[in-house]
Design a protein around this motif. Structure first.
Motif: not given
Length: 298
Positions: A85-92, A132-142, A272-282
């Motif tokens: 259920r949590r995986s279907q909801q955007a959290r965090g 920005v380097d999204i991986v090194a700087e901790g961004f979910d999406v750019a 693309r693998r295990f894409l967090p729900t928060k990224v997908r919904v945005f």
């Protein structure tokens, strides 16, 4: 994980009343069911089930063991359902990087609706024209605009970008309307903030023109304000100047010469693998919001 598999087999044998019936439910042969039961009994060091050719019966130890593992297995099912259920909801916290002007004009105004639809999600929007380097700087999406080079990141196209040459009617009245690339050499052209050349498509095909001028800045918004003020000619995206074009403060210059049609607004993320729900919904929200013909073109 085999320990839990063995527990599930034991519980199913008790519930079904025979190894054969349990095997049908689990999709296993009776021999495999029997093997798993023996492995469980060997591991805990006691017999749980008395087997005959026609029926099974629980030993005293087996009865007590069954009563305890049923609660464990039920708890595992509940935990799986909770995570599902949590995986279907955007959290965090969703950490986004976006270009300064685009972030201010076309992301910030829509955050209220997005966050209202995802009340358990917090947004950290960093607007910067720095790459920005999204991986090194901790961004979910750019959000990135332009023609993207090959990389290990995943990019999803959100909207086309149309770039045109533009100036104020006052500038054109004073300096005249250019009609060719050669004419631009006699005009005040405002170089981009990153000093990249203008990549144009013309009636004769792609061309590159490097504007030179007396203004230098590291801010795209400065170039925008200067062209609106009538300082010269600039290459701007319609998402940036659509209002000024609509109300006549800016006019298109040399309509046959436009920016590269390969430019687009992209959402870039790590995998693309295990894409967090928060990224997908945005990303889905932005893609639906802009569409193949974004609202700024209307």
């Amino acid at each position: 994980m085999s320990k839990f598999d063995d527990l599930e087999v034991f519980a199913q044998v008790v519930a079904s009343g025979s190894l054969t019936a349990a095997g049908r439910v689990l999709g296993l042969s009776p021999a495999v069911v029997s093997k798993k039961l023996r492995r469980l009994e060997d591991r805990i060091g006691t017999r749980l089930i008395q087997r005959t050719t026609r029926q099974i019966s629980l030993t005293e130890a087996g009865q007590g063991y069954y009563e305890r593992i049923v609660a464990v297995l039920a708890g595992m099912e509940e935990a799986d359902a909770f995570v599902s259920r949590r995986s279907q909801q955007a959290r965090g916290v969703l950490k986004i990087s976006a270009p300064t002007s685009f972030g201010r004009m076309h992301i910030a105004p829509h955050l209220k609706a997005f966050m209202g639809a995802n009340p358990d999600l917090s947004v950290n929007l960093a607007i910067t024209d720095r790459f920005v380097d999204i991986v090194a700087e901790g961004f979910d999406v750019a959000i990135r605009i332009g023609e993207l080079s090959d990389s290990s990141l995943v990019a999803r196209r959100l909207a086309p970008v149309r770039r045109i040459l533009c100036a104020t009617p006052g500038y054109i009245a004073t300096h005249g309307m250019p009609t060719s690339i050669e004419d631009l050499d006699r005009h005040i052209c405002l170089p981009p903030h990153n000093n990249e050349p203008w990549k144009l498509e013309s009636p004769d095909g792609p061309l590159i023109y490097r504007p030179t001028g007396s203004l230098a800045t590291n801010s795209s918004e400065v170039i925008r304000e200067c062209v609106i003020a009538g300082l010269g000619i600039a290459l701007r995206s319609t998402w940036d100047i659509s209002r000024e074009l609509a109300d006549g403060r800016l006019v298109q210059v040399m309509p046959a010469y436009v920016g590269s049609r390969n430019a687009a607004v992209h959402a870039v993320y790590a995998s693309r693998r295990f894409l967090p729900t928060k990224v997908r919904v945005f990303v889905d929200y932005m893609s639906e919001l802009f569409g193949p013909r974004p609202y700024w073109e209307n």
